[in-house]
Motif scaffolding. Structure first.
Motif, PDB file in Angstrom:
ATOM      1  N   PHE A   6      -4.559 -36.331 -33.751  1.00  0.00           N
ATOM      2  CA  PHE A   6      -5.095 -34.970 -33.871  1.00  0.00           C
ATOM      3  C   PHE A   6      -4.014 -33.959 -34.256  1.00  0.00           C
ATOM      4  O   PHE A   6      -4.098 -32.797 -33.914  1.00  0.00           O
ATOM      5  CB  PHE A   6      -5.845 -34.534 -32.611  1.00  0.00           C
ATOM      6  N   ARG A   7      -3.011 -34.431 -34.985  1.00  0.00           N
ATOM      7  CA  ARG A   7      -1.956 -33.541 -35.492  1.00  0.00           C
ATOM      8  C   ARG A   7      -2.295 -33.165 -36.930  1.00  0.00           C
ATOM      9  O   ARG A   7      -2.918 -33.933 -37.659  1.00  0.00           O
ATOM     10  CB  ARG A   7      -0.594 -34.232 -35.428  1.00  0.00           C
ATOM     11  N   LEU A   8      -1.857 -31.978 -37.310  1.00  0.00           N
ATOM     12  CA  LEU A   8      -2.111 -31.490 -38.659  1.00  0.00           C
ATOM     13  C   LEU A   8      -1.295 -32.285 -39.665  1.00  0.00           C
ATOM     14  O   LEU A   8      -0.097 -32.519 -39.468  1.00  0.00           O
ATOM     15  CB  LEU A   8      -1.755 -29.999 -38.756  1.00  0.00           C
ATOM     16  N   VAL A   9      -1.946 -32.704 -40.737  1.00  0.00           N
ATOM     17  CA  VAL A   9      -1.296 -33.426 -41.826  1.00  0.00           C
ATOM     18  C   VAL A   9      -1.461 -32.585 -43.090  1.00  0.00           C
ATOM     19  O   VAL A   9      -2.563 -32.170 -43.429  1.00  0.00           O
ATOM     20  CB  VAL A   9      -1.929 -34.818 -42.037  1.00  0.00           C
ATOM     21  N   PHE A  10      -0.340 -32.310 -43.761  1.00  0.00           N
ATOM     22  CA  PHE A  10      -0.363 -31.523 -44.988  1.00  0.00           C
ATOM     23  C   PHE A  10       0.026 -32.402 -46.159  1.00  0.00           C
ATOM     24  O   PHE A  10       1.155 -32.873 -46.244  1.00  0.00           O
ATOM     25  CB  PHE A  10       0.587 -30.325 -44.868  1.00  0.00           C
ATOM     26  N   ASN A  11      -0.909 -32.640 -47.071  1.00  0.00           N
ATOM     27  CA  ASN A  11      -0.668 -33.426 -48.276  1.00  0.00           C
ATOM     28  C   ASN A  11      -0.371 -32.444 -49.410  1.00  0.00           C
ATOM     29  O   ASN A  11      -1.272 -31.957 -50.080  1.00  0.00           O
ATOM     30  CB  ASN A  11      -1.892 -34.284 -48.597  1.00  0.00           C
ATOM     31  N   ARG A  12       0.897 -32.138 -49.598  1.00  0.00           N
ATOM     32  CA  ARG A  12       1.337 -31.117 -50.558  1.00  0.00           C
ATOM     33  C   ARG A  12       0.845 -31.396 -51.979  1.00  0.00           C
ATOM     34  O   ARG A  12       0.533 -30.479 -52.728  1.00  0.00           O
ATOM     35  CB  ARG A  12       2.866 -31.024 -50.539  1.00  0.00           C
ATOM     36  N   SER A  13       0.733 -32.653 -52.370  1.00  0.00           N
ATOM     37  CA  SER A  13       0.319 -32.979 -53.732  1.00  0.00           C
ATOM     38  C   SER A  13      -1.141 -32.605 -54.006  1.00  0.00           C
ATOM     39  O   SER A  13      -1.530 -32.416 -55.150  1.00  0.00           O
ATOM     40  CB  SER A  13       0.541 -34.461 -54.029  1.00  0.00           C
ATOM     41  N   ARG A  14      -1.948 -32.479 -52.965  1.00  0.00           N
ATOM     42  CA  ARG A  14      -3.354 -32.087 -53.138  1.00  0.00           C
ATOM     43  C   ARG A  14      -3.544 -30.576 -53.115  1.00  0.00           C
ATOM     44  O   ARG A  14      -4.582 -30.063 -53.502  1.00  0.00           O
ATOM     45  CB  ARG A  14      -4.205 -32.709 -52.042  1.00  0.00           C
ATOM     46  N   CYS A  15      -2.540 -29.851 -52.642  1.00  0.00           N
ATOM     47  CA  CYS A  15      -2.637 -28.401 -52.455  1.00  0.00           C
ATOM     48  C   CYS A  15      -2.636 -27.676 -53.801  1.00  0.00           C
ATOM     49  O   CYS A  15      -1.777 -27.923 -54.647  1.00  0.00           O
ATOM     50  CB  CYS A  15      -1.477 -27.907 -51.595  1.00  0.00           C
ATOM     51  N   VAL A  16      -3.599 -26.750 -53.982  1.00  0.00           N
ATOM     52  CA  VAL A  16      -3.668 -25.934 -55.195  1.00  0.00           C
ATOM     53  C   VAL A  16      -3.231 -24.493 -54.919  1.00  0.00           C
ATOM     54  O   VAL A  16      -3.379 -23.621 -55.756  1.00  0.00           O
ATOM     55  CB  VAL A  16      -5.077 -25.953 -55.832  1.00  0.00           C
ATOM     56  N   VAL A  17      -2.703 -24.247 -53.744  1.00  0.00           N
ATOM     57  CA  VAL A  17      -2.192 -22.941 -53.321  1.00  0.00           C
ATOM     58  C   VAL A  17      -3.262 -21.854 -53.488  1.00  0.00           C
ATOM     59  O   VAL A  17      -3.013 -20.788 -54.019  1.00  0.00           O
ATOM     60  CB  VAL A  17      -0.878 -22.571 -54.052  1.00  0.00           C
ATOM     61  N   CYS A  18      -4.457 -22.157 -53.018  1.00  0.00           N
ATOM     62  CA  CYS A  18      -5.532 -21.156 -53.065  1.00  0.00           C
ATOM     63  C   CYS A  18      -5.345 -20.103 -51.973  1.00  0.00           C
ATOM     64  O   CYS A  18      -5.947 -19.037 -52.031  1.00  0.00           O
ATOM     65  CB  CYS A  18      -6.892 -21.825 -52.938  1.00  0.00           C
ATOM     66  N   GLU A  19      -4.532 -20.428 -50.978  1.00  0.00           N
ATOM     67  CA  GLU A  19      -4.160 -19.529 -49.876  1.00  0.00           C
ATOM     68  C   GLU A  19      -5.301 -19.215 -48.911  1.00  0.00           C
ATOM     69  O   GLU A  19      -5.204 -18.300 -48.106  1.00  0.00           O
ATOM     70  CB  GLU A  19      -3.540 -18.236 -50.408  1.00  0.00           C
ATOM     71  N   GLN A  20      -6.379 -19.969 -48.964  1.00  0.00           N
ATOM     72  CA  GLN A  20      -7.486 -19.725 -48.037  1.00  0.00           C
ATOM     73  C   GLN A  20      -7.105 -20.049 -46.599  1.00  0.00           C
ATOM     74  O   GLN A  20      -7.663 -19.484 -45.664  1.00  0.00           O
ATOM     75  CB  GLN A  20      -8.711 -20.531 -48.456  1.00  0.00           C
ATOM     76  N   CYS A  21      -6.138 -20.906 -46.411  1.00  0.00           N
ATOM     77  CA  CYS A  21      -5.709 -21.299 -45.076  1.00  0.00           C
ATOM     78  C   CYS A  21      -4.906 -20.203 -44.370  1.00  0.00           C
ATOM     79  O   CYS A  21      -4.900 -20.122 -43.141  1.00  0.00           O
ATOM     80  CB  CYS A  21      -4.881 -22.578 -45.142  1.00  0.00           C
ATOM     81  N   ILE A  22      -4.240 -19.353 -45.144  1.00  0.00           N
ATOM     82  CA  ILE A  22      -3.333 -18.359 -44.556  1.00  0.00           C
ATOM     83  C   ILE A  22      -4.061 -17.395 -43.614  1.00  0.00           C
ATOM     84  O   ILE A  22      -3.670 -17.262 -42.458  1.00  0.00           O
ATOM     85  CB  ILE A  22      -2.536 -17.621 -45.649  1.00  0.00           C
ATOM     86  N   PRO A  23      -5.117 -16.702 -44.058  1.00  0.00           N
ATOM     87  CA  PRO A  23      -5.773 -15.777 -43.132  1.00  0.00           C
ATOM     88  C   PRO A  23      -6.574 -16.481 -42.032  1.00  0.00           C
ATOM     89  O   PRO A  23      -6.920 -15.866 -41.026  1.00  0.00           O
ATOM     90  CB  PRO A  23      -6.697 -14.959 -44.031  1.00  0.00           C
ATOM     91  N   THR A  24      -6.829 -17.772 -42.210  1.00  0.00           N
ATOM     92  CA  THR A  24      -7.601 -18.526 -41.221  1.00  0.00           C
ATOM     93  C   THR A  24      -6.768 -18.909 -40.003  1.00  0.00           C
ATOM     94  O   THR A  24      -7.296 -19.035 -38.906  1.00  0.00           O
ATOM     95  CB  THR A  24      -8.177 -19.800 -41.882  1.00  0.00           C
ATOM     96  N   CYS A  25      -5.474 -19.058 -40.180  1.00  0.00           N
ATOM     97  CA  CYS A  25      -4.601 -19.512 -39.090  1.00  0.00           C
ATOM     98  C   CYS A  25      -4.485 -18.438 -38.015  1.00  0.00           C
ATOM     99  O   CYS A  25      -3.953 -17.358 -38.260  1.00  0.00           O
ATOM    100  CB  CYS A  25      -3.214 -19.869 -39.637  1.00  0.00           C
ATOM    101  N   PRO A  26      -4.938 -18.738 -36.796  1.00  0.00           N
ATOM    102  CA  PRO A  26      -4.917 -17.724 -35.735  1.00  0.00           C
ATOM    103  C   PRO A  26      -3.522 -17.386 -35.212  1.00  0.00           C
ATOM    104  O   PRO A  26      -3.323 -16.324 -34.618  1.00  0.00           O
ATOM    105  CB  PRO A  26      -5.777 -18.340 -34.638  1.00  0.00           C
ATOM    106  N   VAL A  27      -2.547 -18.259 -35.457  1.00  0.00           N
ATOM    107  CA  VAL A  27      -1.197 -18.004 -34.949  1.00  0.00           C
ATOM    108  C   VAL A  27      -0.207 -17.687 -36.075  1.00  0.00           C
ATOM    109  O   VAL A  27       0.999 -17.629 -35.845  1.00  0.00           O
ATOM    110  CB  VAL A  27      -0.680 -19.203 -34.096  1.00  0.00           C
ATOM    111  N   GLU A  28      -0.733 -17.515 -37.292  1.00  0.00           N
ATOM    112  CA  GLU A  28       0.087 -17.173 -38.459  1.00  0.00           C
ATOM    113  C   GLU A  28       1.204 -18.182 -38.731  1.00  0.00           C
ATOM    114  O   GLU A  28       2.327 -17.814 -39.062  1.00  0.00           O
ATOM    115  CB  GLU A  28       0.621 -15.749 -38.350  1.00  0.00           C
ATOM    116  N   ALA A  29       0.871 -19.457 -38.591  1.00  0.00           N
ATOM    117  CA  ALA A  29       1.846 -20.518 -38.834  1.00  0.00           C
ATOM    118  C   ALA A  29       1.911 -20.903 -40.317  1.00  0.00           C
ATOM    119  O   ALA A  29       2.799 -21.642 -40.718  1.00  0.00           O
ATOM    120  CB  ALA A  29       1.500 -21.750 -38.014  1.00  0.00           C
ATOM    121  N   ILE A  30       0.975 -20.405 -41.114  1.00  0.00           N
ATOM    122  CA  ILE A  30       0.909 -20.771 -42.540  1.00  0.00           C
ATOM    123  C   ILE A  30       1.276 -19.566 -43.382  1.00  0.00           C
ATOM    124  O   ILE A  30       0.786 -18.457 -43.151  1.00  0.00           O
ATOM    125  CB  ILE A  30      -0.485 -21.302 -42.913  1.00  0.00           C
TER     126      ILE A  30
END
Length: 134
Positions: free
Chosen positions: A106-130
């Protein structure tokens, strides 16, 4: 050739059919990754442009002549693992599944090669870790 660019439209050009003109006039395909466009407001569009290098350069020159600001910098998503609480909220908004939770740990896995940098994850993170970095 492909280029990822951020286009910033002034209020007066936000109604212009830019992607249509790129395809028709320059034979450049525009894959829209993220869009923030509203009437009478400054608009932002993150697009991946593809086509012949000369046509891409001509298209970029045309957009600059239309007062469209172009940023060629390719940001990347950064995750501060010391802050991340592994809540998984970012995985729900990631359109490419670059962010997932490991089914065993249950740990977060980030697959950088799939990322298109849409930035939708940034405002979603409640602790501003992204965040993004250039």
């Amino acid at each position: 050739m492909r280029k990822r660019v951020t286009l910033t439209f002034p209020k007066q050009t936000v109604q212009m059919p830019v992607t249509y003109r790129l395809a028709r006039d320059f034979n450049v395909a525009a894959n829209i990754i993220r869009a923030q466009v509203a009437p009478n407001q400054v608009g932002k569009l993150v697009v991946e442009l593809s086509g012949d290098i000369d046509q891409l350069d001509a298209a970029l020159d045309w957009m600059r002549a239309q007062s469209i600001e172009i940023s060629l910098a390719n940001p990347e998503i950064l995750i501060d693992e010391s802050i991340c609480v592994e809540c998984g909220l970012c995985t729900g908004v990631c359109p490419t599944e670059a962010l997932t939770l490991d089914s065993q740990s249950f740990r977060l896995v980030f697959n950088r090669s799939r990322c298109v940098v849409c930035e939708q994850c940034i405002p979603t993170c409640p602790v501003e870790a992204i965040s993004t970095a250039l």
